[in-house]
Design an enzyme around this catalytic site. Structure first.
Site, PDB file in Angstrom:
ATOM      1  N   ARG A  17       0.799  -1.227   0.000  1.00 35.95           N
ATOM      2  CA  ARG A  17       0.000   0.000   0.000  1.00 35.95           C
ATOM      3  C   ARG A  17       0.837   1.285   0.000  1.00 35.95           C
ATOM      4  O   ARG A  17       0.294   2.382   0.005  1.00 35.95           O
ATOM      5  CB  ARG A  17      -0.966  -0.002   1.196  1.00 35.95           C
ATOM      6  CG  ARG A  17      -2.175  -0.889   0.947  1.00 35.95           C
ATOM      7  CD  ARG A  17      -3.134  -0.828   2.101  1.00 35.95           C
ATOM      8  NE  ARG A  17      -2.690  -1.606   3.247  1.00 35.95           N
ATOM      9  CZ  ARG A  17      -3.007  -1.327   4.499  1.00 35.95           C
ATOM     10  NH1 ARG A  17      -3.766  -0.279   4.782  1.00 35.95           N
ATOM     11  NH2 ARG A  17      -2.579  -2.097   5.477  1.00 35.95           N
ATOM     12  N   GLY A 103       9.799  -3.697  11.832  1.00 40.53           N
ATOM     13  CA  GLY A 103      10.547  -2.608  11.194  1.00 40.53           C
ATOM     14  C   GLY A 103       9.679  -1.474  10.691  1.00 40.53           C
ATOM     15  O   GLY A 103      10.196  -0.433  10.294  1.00 40.53           O
ATOM     16  N   ASP A 104       8.371  -1.662  10.713  1.00 39.70           N
ATOM     17  CA  ASP A 104       7.494  -0.578  10.254  1.00 39.70           C
ATOM     18  C   ASP A 104       6.691   0.040  11.395  1.00 39.70           C
ATOM     19  O   ASP A 104       5.693   0.711  11.183  1.00 39.70           O
ATOM     20  CB  ASP A 104       6.553  -1.086   9.144  1.00 39.70           C
ATOM     21  CG  ASP A 104       5.699  -2.264   9.590  1.00 39.70           C
ATOM     22  OD1 ASP A 104       5.843  -2.723  10.743  1.00 39.70           O
ATOM     23  OD2 ASP A 104       4.878  -2.737   8.776  1.00 39.70           O
ATOM     24  N   TYR A 366      29.932  35.810  -4.583  1.00 38.01           N
ATOM     25  CA  TYR A 366      30.343  34.416  -4.450  1.00 38.01           C
ATOM     26  C   TYR A 366      31.768  34.385  -3.911  1.00 38.01           C
ATOM     27  O   TYR A 366      32.689  34.921  -4.532  1.00 38.01           O
ATOM     28  CB  TYR A 366      30.290  33.675  -5.797  1.00 38.01           C
ATOM     29  CG  TYR A 366      30.894  32.300  -5.692  1.00 38.01           C
ATOM     30  CD1 TYR A 366      30.321  31.341  -4.836  1.00 38.01           C
ATOM     31  CD2 TYR A 366      32.041  31.954  -6.388  1.00 38.01           C
ATOM     32  CE1 TYR A 366      30.893  30.076  -4.691  1.00 38.01           C
ATOM     33  CE2 TYR A 366      32.613  30.686  -6.247  1.00 38.01           C
ATOM     34  CZ  TYR A 366      32.031  29.763  -5.394  1.00 38.01           C
ATOM     35  OH  TYR A 366      32.598  28.527  -5.244  1.00 38.01           O
ATOM     36  N   ASN A 386      37.192  30.911  -8.788  1.00 38.45           N
ATOM     37  CA  ASN A 386      38.032  29.875  -8.171  1.00 38.45           C
ATOM     38  C   ASN A 386      38.278  28.684  -9.091  1.00 38.45           C
ATOM     39  O   ASN A 386      39.079  27.831  -8.786  1.00 38.45           O
ATOM     40  CB  ASN A 386      37.410  29.397  -6.858  1.00 38.45           C
ATOM     41  CG  ASN A 386      36.019  28.838  -7.057  1.00 38.45           C
ATOM     42  OD1 ASN A 386      35.307  29.241  -7.979  1.00 38.45           O
ATOM     43  ND2 ASN A 386      35.621  27.913  -6.205  1.00 38.45           N
ATOM     44  N   TYR A 387      37.578  28.635 -10.213  1.00 37.39           N
ATOM     45  CA  TYR A 387      37.593  27.429 -11.043  1.00 37.39           C
ATOM     46  C   TYR A 387      38.039  27.793 -12.447  1.00 37.39           C
ATOM     47  O   TYR A 387      37.440  28.670 -13.077  1.00 37.39           O
ATOM     48  CB  TYR A 387      36.175  26.845 -11.058  1.00 37.39           C
ATOM     49  CG  TYR A 387      36.017  25.523 -11.750  1.00 37.39           C
ATOM     50  CD1 TYR A 387      36.852  24.457 -11.453  1.00 37.39           C
ATOM     51  CD2 TYR A 387      35.005  25.341 -12.687  1.00 37.39           C
ATOM     52  CE1 TYR A 387      36.685  23.241 -12.088  1.00 37.39           C
ATOM     53  CE2 TYR A 387      34.819  24.122 -13.315  1.00 37.39           C
ATOM     54  CZ  TYR A 387      35.677  23.071 -13.017  1.00 37.39           C
ATOM     55  OH  TYR A 387      35.507  21.861 -13.645  1.00 37.39           O
TER      56      TYR A 387
END
Ligand code: UD1
Ligand code: CA
Length: 458
Positions: A17, A103-104, A366, A386-387
């Site tokens: 369900r 477990g439920d 940034y 930075n990249y």
């Protein structure tokens, strides 16, 4: 001397369900798989062994939980709760108590489990039951006229008189293992569902003069099982309400206890105020006097005392110092540490950077992979580049630097102490201490220039 405790958690079911491919016990409550809730609460009993019966979804369940401390037992075909227990036989300590959990069913309180385990013994079986206004679907507890438990009858097998019994089997029981091992051999599936019912052991216990003792949870929600997304959502609300009330009881001000979500551990100091619709994930610490504005998301972060987070701020794996002012609309990403009295304003993103005390990055910037010194002012629209498309490089901004608006700092680059960068500069080389550096073409005026005009339509 107490007997060694084995916990068996049943979690093989598909959860039809839920209408999901994911095994039911992996659906999340407060950010954590249902099964993990049961594992965590039963873990507090210090069991000698914890055995999890999994089935639907194959290895998905053990792989998701990924903890070798538990014993994982596969039940490939789900032929009933008794059949599930049969799979665990070789793992059980025969001279102990077996605590069966589902477990439920995630909200059972540790004290409820402790009480149940305490009443079980070598010749005593503890059964957790509760009276429900609507007992439909549950196994009913059949008692004799002196109140002794005789057996459990499943709803589908029960006659009308039995169905009128309000006391139900929660499914949680603490069983003397030596007896359990015998009883499991004698289970049959001769019933309405053609399943091996674990519940049939109750009648066997009575026949073997094993006393069946019942205990009861303090709250009905402790035994709620989850079979659908509706129930999952209901239990989530119940759980969040409990967390909110715990926080209130500790002195935290919640502007609306119905509008907070804690998916992990939230630890608050004194005089903390949390406005509506905030989400806390993982381990979050808020120091004394912290104010969290509306709609903030804080994940695995520490916020030091006196800090104010304005609305719509996101903190992810970072640390703020004392008396920071962050937001609205700031995003602080992993690996960032802010020292005291730092201000971060709207539409500012900071990643993997250290910002020292008294510095301000107030608008539209940034800052990534950067070290920012003390009392630095980062002007609006500043970007650390930075990249380079392949590698990340660091930007160093030393103490008392002033960076004019709309500056790009192309890393690796260092702006030395006390330097000023003129607005609109693209800085590609280190700049000297205390001097003004700028990179900008000269302003010109073209006299007599005319704006273009729109051509008439033909
Ligand atoms: C069971 C009890 C019922 C009790 C109810 C409480 C039995 C026969 N009935 O009924 O008395 O009132 O729980 O909710 O025990 N599971 C397996 N393998 C299986 C079958 C089930 O691991 O072969 C697990 C399920 O994943 C679930 C739990 O056992 O976690 C209970 O199974 P479920 O089918 O929901 O039992 P009920 O019929 O509701
Ligand atoms: Ca059920």
């Amino acid at each position: 001397m107490s007997l060694p405790l084995n916990v068996v958690i049943l979690g093989a079911g598909k959860g039809t369900r839920m209408y999901s491919e994911q095994p039911k016990v992996l659906h999340k409550l407060a950010g954590k798989p249902l099964l993990q809730h049961t594992l965590d609460s039963s873990g507090l009993l210090n069991p000698h062994k914890t055995i999890v019966v999994y089935g639907y979804g194959g290895n998905a369940v053990p792989e998701a939980i990924n903890n070798p401390d538990y014993i994982w037992v596969q039940q490939s075909e789900q032929l009933g709760t008794g059949h599930a227990l049969m799979q665990t036989v070789s793992a059980l300590d025969s001279e102990g108590i077996t605590l069966v959990l589902y477990g439920d069913v995630p909200l059972t309180q540790v004290n409820t489990l402790k009480t149940l385990v305490a009443i079980a013994g070598e010749n005593r079986l503890g059964l957790l039951t509760i009276e429900l206004a609507n007992a439909d679907g549950y196994g009913r507890i059949v008692r004799n006229k002196n109140g002794g438990v005789l057996r459990i009858v499943e709803h589908k097998d029960a006659n009308e008189q039995e169905r009128s019994i309000c006391e139900i089997n929660t499914g949680i029981m603490a069983i003397p293992t030596k007896h359990l091992l015998n009883w499991l051999k004698n289970l049959s599936n001769n019933n309405a569902q053609k399943e091996y019912y674990l519940t049939d052991i109750i009648e066997m216990a009575v026949n073997d003069n094993v006393e069946v003792v019942t205990s009861h949870p303090d709250h009905e929600w402790e035994i709620l099982g989850i079979n659908s997304k509706v129930q999952l959502a209901q239990v989530e609300r119940l759980y969040q309400t409990q967390i909110a009330h715990t926080l209130l009881a500790q002195g935290v001000t919640l502007m609306d206890p119905a509008r907070i979500d804690v998916r992990g551990d939230l630890v608050c100091g004194k005089e903390v105020l949390i406005d509506v619709n905030c989400i806390f994930e993982g381990k979050v610490q808020l120091g004394d006097g912290v104010v969290v504005g509306a709609h903030c998301v804080i994940r695995n972060s520490t916020v030091a005392a006196g800090t104010r987070l304005e609305p719509f701020t996101i903190l992810d794996q970072c640390e703020t110092g004392l008396n920071n002012k962050i937001g609205p609309f700031s995003r602080i990403r992993p690996g960032t540490q802010l020292k005291e009295d730092v201000h971060v304003g709207n539409f500012v993103e900071i990643k993997n950077s250290q910002v020292d005390s008294g510095s301000k990055i107030n608008h539209l910037s940034y800052v990534g992979d950067s070290t920012v010194g003390k009392r630095v002012n980062v002007g609006a629209g500043t970007i650390t580049c930075n990249y380079d498309g392949a590698n990340k490089h660091r930007t160093i901004i030393e103490d008392d630097v002033f960076i004019g608006s709309d500056t790009q700092l192309v890393a690796p680059v260092t702006v030395s102490k006390g330097a000023t960068i003129g607005a609109g500069s693209t800085i590609t080389r280190d700049t000297p201490e205390g001097e003004l550096s700028l990179s900008r073409s000269k302003q010109v005026t073209v006299t007599g220039w005319k704006r273009p005009v729109k051509k008439a339509k033909q």
